[in-house]
Scaffold this active site. Structure first.
Site, mmCIF file in Angstrom:
data_model
loop_
_atom_site.group_PDB
_atom_site.id
_atom_site.type_symbol
_atom_site.label_atom_id
_atom_site.label_comp_id
_atom_site.label_asym_id
_atom_site.label_seq_id
_atom_site.Cartn_x
_atom_site.Cartn_y
_atom_site.Cartn_z
ATOM 1 N N THR A 197 -18.643 19.975 20.531
ATOM 2 C CA THR A 197 -18.837 21.230 19.826
ATOM 3 C C THR A 197 -20.182 21.807 20.211
ATOM 4 O OG1 THR A 197 -17.589 20.405 17.914
ATOM 5 C CG2 THR A 197 -18.992 22.328 17.545
ATOM 6 N N LEU A 226 -6.489 20.518 13.642
ATOM 7 C CA LEU A 226 -7.538 21.516 13.559
ATOM 8 C C LEU A 226 -8.740 20.931 12.850
ATOM 9 C CD1 LEU A 226 -8.025 24.533 14.220
ATOM 10 C CD2 LEU A 226 -7.376 25.037 11.867
ATOM 11 N N GLY A 227 -9.912 21.137 13.427
ATOM 12 C CA GLY A 227 -11.148 20.676 12.808
ATOM 13 C C GLY A 227 -11.847 21.778 12.052
ATOM 14 N N ASP A 228 -13.139 21.600 11.835
ATOM 15 C CA ASP A 228 -13.894 22.545 11.014
ATOM 16 C C ASP A 228 -14.394 23.764 11.761
ATOM 17 O OD1 ASP A 228 -15.687 20.576 12.350
ATOM 18 O OD2 ASP A 228 -17.251 21.823 11.446
ATOM 19 N N GLN A 250 -17.356 14.931 12.800
ATOM 20 C CA GLN A 250 -15.945 14.805 12.431
ATOM 21 C C GLN A 250 -15.540 15.933 11.491
ATOM 22 O OE1 GLN A 250 -13.932 11.115 12.622
ATOM 23 N NE2 GLN A 250 -13.405 11.180 10.450
#
Length: 341
Positions: A197, A226-228, A250
């Site tokens: 990221t 899907l992550g943040d 995470q």
């Protein structure tokens, strides 16, 4: 006796005082003397990304333009695996997520988008050209094409293809702490760059804040995970009266605490950027309990006065700073489990 003439005179004075006070209030909203434009971003790769942003900030440009241009540098890179050079999901497809937010609470994001080189720019188009905040999957791709973005070939990069084939031998999904940091990444092929990221927040010469975040997400994730990063309030949040925050690590655990928004709210209560980040990391640690030692979560924050700070769950997290006095600065951060600073 309080005459009508005295009443008119007193109200005239009061009106003048209110007018003067209003002017002073407006002036107070400007940056304090000496505050310069600044950009901060996650990880070592932020050093390169910051330079892309600084080219705009140093010319008096808008923070929104800077944070888009900055993370585009990372999206272009084949080294850190943000962008189309990234490792795929477990079905062999590279899916990308991005979000962007300006000083007026305008925001846009894309999630699970494929074959688009610069998802951050598509996210900005979502913000500026649609009534929505987020577009996902095929719909996001269709929108991108309608806005003139080119569909890139459906092909893994050479490094990603080798890594994916190696991963298929065991098909083990085990994210590694601090894998975003290339220096900390293990040399074993298949373990490198499990996820990545780049998050960036900036303050411009006009005193306005903006932020961006772009990612390939977890490598070898389930199709559709899907992550943040594309979620406003989790991976990114900007309140121009208070500050701007972005997250890394995470994503599932950043989402649980509405991470970036929570950090902004702690700054609103008067905490410094570092202390605000620390509060939310401590919340994550409490929720995860013993499992907290197996993950990384980190936040970087920039307040309205140009003060910045960060905090991480595990040691080893770094963030990059660029301002007029120190254009390339890489900072280590304190952490919950190993408070080395």
């Amino acid at each position: 006796m309080y005459s009508r003439r005295k009443f008119i005179a007193s109200t005239t004075v009061a009106a003048a005082a209110l007018s003067t006070g209003f002017k002073r209030l407006i002036a107070a909203e400007k940056l304090p003397a000496g505050i310069k434009p600044i950009v901060i971003s996650t990880w070592d790769e932020g050093l390169n990304a910051n330079q892309g942003a600084w080219e705009i900030l140093n010319k008096g440009g808008r923070a929104l333009d800077a944070v888009e241009a900055g993370v585009m540098v990372t999206e272009n890179s084949q080294n850190c695996c943000v962008g189309l050079g990234a490792n795929p999901d477990r079905d062999g497809f590279v899916t990308l997520d991005a979000s962007i937010m300006d000083e007026n609470f305008n925001c846009g994001s894309v999630a699970a988008i494929e074959r688009i080189k610069h998802p951050i720019s598509v996210a900005r188009k979502v913000m500026e050209k649609t009534p929505h905040v987020m577009l996902v999957g095929q719909g996001a791709q269709q929108f991108a094409v309608s806005q003139g973005f080119k569909l890139e070939p459906l092909k893994l990069s050479d490094d990603a293809e080798k890594t994916y084939k190696n991963w298929l031998k065991t098909s083990e999904y085990k994210p590694i702490v601090n894998i975003e940091n290339q220096k900390a990444a293990p040399a074993k092929l298949g373990d490198k760059y499990n996820h990545d990221t780049i998050g960036m927040v900036a303050l411009d010469a006009n005193g306005n804040l903006s932020g961006s975040c772009t990612t390939s997400g977890m490598a070898f994730k389930m199709r559709g995970r899907l992550g943040d990063s594309p979620i406003i309030g989790a991976g990114l949040y900007v309140d121009n009266e208070v500050g701007a925050v972005t997250a890394t690590g995470q994503g599932e655990d950043v989402i649980r605490v509405a991470g970036s928004h929570s950090v902004v709210e702690f700054m609103r209560q008067g905490l410094s950027p570092r202390e605000a980040c620390k509060k939310v990391v401590e919340r994550v640690a409490k929720i995860k309990g013993a499992k907290a030692k197996d993950i990384q979560v980190a936040f970087i924050a920039l307040n309205k006065n140009g003060e910045h700070g960060a905090y991480a769950l595990q040691k080893g997290f770094t963030y990059s700073v660029c301002d007029k006095n120190n254009q390339k600065q890489l900072l280590k951060t304190s952490s919950y489990f190993d408070n080395e600073l």
